[in-house]
Motif scaffolding. Structure first.
Motif, PDB file in Angstrom:
ATOM      1  N   LEU A 272       0.496  -1.408  -0.021  1.00 51.88           N
ATOM      2  CA  LEU A 272      -0.144  -0.083  -0.288  1.00 51.88           C
ATOM      3  C   LEU A 272       0.821   1.492  -0.288  1.00 51.88           C
ATOM      4  O   LEU A 272       1.692   1.950   0.958  1.00 51.88           O
ATOM      5  N   MET A 273       0.968   1.931  -0.816  1.00 52.30           N
ATOM      6  CA  MET A 273       1.966   2.505  -1.360  1.00 52.30           C
ATOM      7  C   MET A 273       1.212   4.573  -1.829  1.00 52.30           C
ATOM      8  O   MET A 273       0.052   3.905  -2.824  1.00 52.30           O
ATOM      9  N   PRO A 274       2.168   5.642  -1.026  1.00 53.96           N
ATOM     10  CA  PRO A 274       1.276   6.909  -2.130  1.00 53.96           C
ATOM     11  C   PRO A 274       2.334   6.422  -3.372  1.00 53.96           C
ATOM     12  O   PRO A 274       3.529   6.288  -3.744  1.00 53.96           O
ATOM     13  N   PRO A 275       1.263   7.135  -4.546  1.00 54.63           N
ATOM     14  CA  PRO A 275       1.473   7.035  -5.779  1.00 54.63           C
ATOM     15  C   PRO A 275       2.911   7.930  -6.237  1.00 54.63           C
ATOM     16  O   PRO A 275       4.112   7.817  -6.726  1.00 54.63           O
ATOM     17  N   MET A 276       3.117   8.789  -5.418  1.00 53.38           N
ATOM     18  CA  MET A 276       4.585   9.946  -5.643  1.00 53.38           C
ATOM     19  C   MET A 276       5.920   9.744  -5.446  1.00 53.38           C
ATOM     20  O   MET A 276       7.033   9.939  -5.593  1.00 53.38           O
ATOM     21  N   LEU A 277       5.429   8.385  -4.552  1.00 50.49           N
ATOM     22  CA  LEU A 277       7.048   8.090  -3.793  1.00 50.49           C
ATOM     23  C   LEU A 277       7.463   6.843  -5.093  1.00 50.49           C
ATOM     24  O   LEU A 277       8.800   6.296  -4.529  1.00 50.49           O
ATOM     25  N   ILE A 278       6.161   6.596  -5.614  1.00 52.59           N
ATOM     26  CA  ILE A 278       6.778   5.026  -6.950  1.00 52.59           C
ATOM     27  C   ILE A 278       6.246   5.505  -8.201  1.00 52.59           C
ATOM     28  O   ILE A 278       5.847   4.943  -9.319  1.00 52.59           O
ATOM     29  N   GLU A 279       6.703   6.293  -8.367  1.00 54.82           N
ATOM     30  CA  GLU A 279       6.383   7.273  -9.978  1.00 54.82           C
ATOM     31  C   GLU A 279       7.719   6.380 -10.908  1.00 54.82           C
ATOM     32  O   GLU A 279       6.999   5.996 -12.358  1.00 54.82           O
ATOM     33  N   GLN A 280       8.955   6.241 -10.725  1.00 46.54           N
ATOM     34  CA  GLN A 280       9.812   5.978 -11.339  1.00 46.54           C
ATOM     35  C   GLN A 280       9.389   4.575 -11.663  1.00 46.54           C
ATOM     36  O   GLN A 280       9.972   3.884 -12.649  1.00 46.54           O
ATOM     37  N   GLU A 281       8.851   3.902 -10.354  1.00 44.40           N
ATOM     38  CA  GLU A 281       8.552   2.215 -10.588  1.00 44.40           C
ATOM     39  C   GLU A 281       6.828   1.957 -11.622  1.00 44.40           C
ATOM     40  O   GLU A 281       7.732   1.233 -12.612  1.00 44.40           O
ATOM     41  N   LEU A 282       6.394   2.592 -11.289  1.00 45.88           N
ATOM     42  CA  LEU A 282       5.510   2.807 -12.276  1.00 45.88           C
ATOM     43  C   LEU A 282       5.564   2.568 -13.655  1.00 45.88           C
ATOM     44  O   LEU A 282       4.694   2.822 -14.643  1.00 45.88           O
ATOM     45  N   ALA A 283       6.364   3.860 -13.886  1.00 48.41           N
ATOM     46  CA  ALA A 283       6.484   4.595 -15.560  1.00 48.41           C
ATOM     47  C   ALA A 283       7.686   3.674 -15.765  1.00 48.41           C
ATOM     48  O   ALA A 283       7.382   3.037 -17.213  1.00 48.41           O
TER      49      ALA A 283
END
Length: 186
Positions: A158-169
């Motif tokens: 369960l993560m804030p998207p702002m902290l995983i932008e690179q991993e999502l991209a």
């Protein structure tokens, strides 16, 4: 002028450090010293001038000597590796990347953040889903640790998207359920 601050390392690494060059250009007279803390501390016992803290108003009210300023709300999403999501539910070929329901997430291995021990339980409650295993799973302290564990297929974080932008991209992580919720806090 010197500024000393403290915050969780993930916030510094993902949000503040990339912005320090601009601060240095615009305010060359300011020297910033950074230390990482994951829990409240007594300012009187430190050299800190400020802290960034993610917490509820109730948590901040119990922090002696602190004057707080709200910066932003935090939203969280369940994320995991594409490979783990592909095994979560039988689907047609080429559809393994599609998000699943909260009931499916409840049956997947969950990664817990040790500083938010009831995070998943609160999230499932908000979703209206019974999740008997909501408190089970590997516990890690930092969001960055959760992101690595999730990207390696160890479970859903369960993560804030702002902290995983690179991993999502990059596609290392995928959002399991297209629903953001306010961050569950203790």
């Amino acid at each position: 002028t010197q500024g000393v601050s403290s915050a969780a390392s993930d916030v510094y690494k993902r949000q503040l450090l990339p912005r320090l060059p601009q601060l240095a250009r615009e305010h060359p007279e300011v020297t910033v010293h950074i230390d990482v803390q994951t829990r409240p501390f007594l300012f009187a016992d430190t050299v800190f001038d400020a802290a960034l803290y993610a917490g509820t108003p109730e948590q901040v009210a119990r922090w002696p000597g602190v004057q707080a300023q709200w910066l932003m709300d935090e939203e969280v999403v369940p994320v995991c590796s594409p490979q783990l999501l592909a095994t979560a539910q039988a689907r047609e070929p080429g559809r393994a990347w599609l998000p699943v329901g909260a009931d499916i997430v409840a049956r997947m291995p969950l990664l817990q953040q040790s500083t938010r021990p009831y995070g998943w339980q609160q999230w499932f409650d908000a979703m209206g889903v019974a999740a008997p295993r909501a408190l089970d799973g590997m516990r890690l302290e930092l969001f960055s640790m959760l992101a690595v564990a999730a990207s390696q297929g160890l479970g859903v974080a369960l993560m804030p998207p702002m902290l995983i932008e690179q991993e999502l991209a990059r596609g290392d992580l995928i959002i399991c359920l297209l629903y953001t919720s306010p961050s569950p806090r203790d």
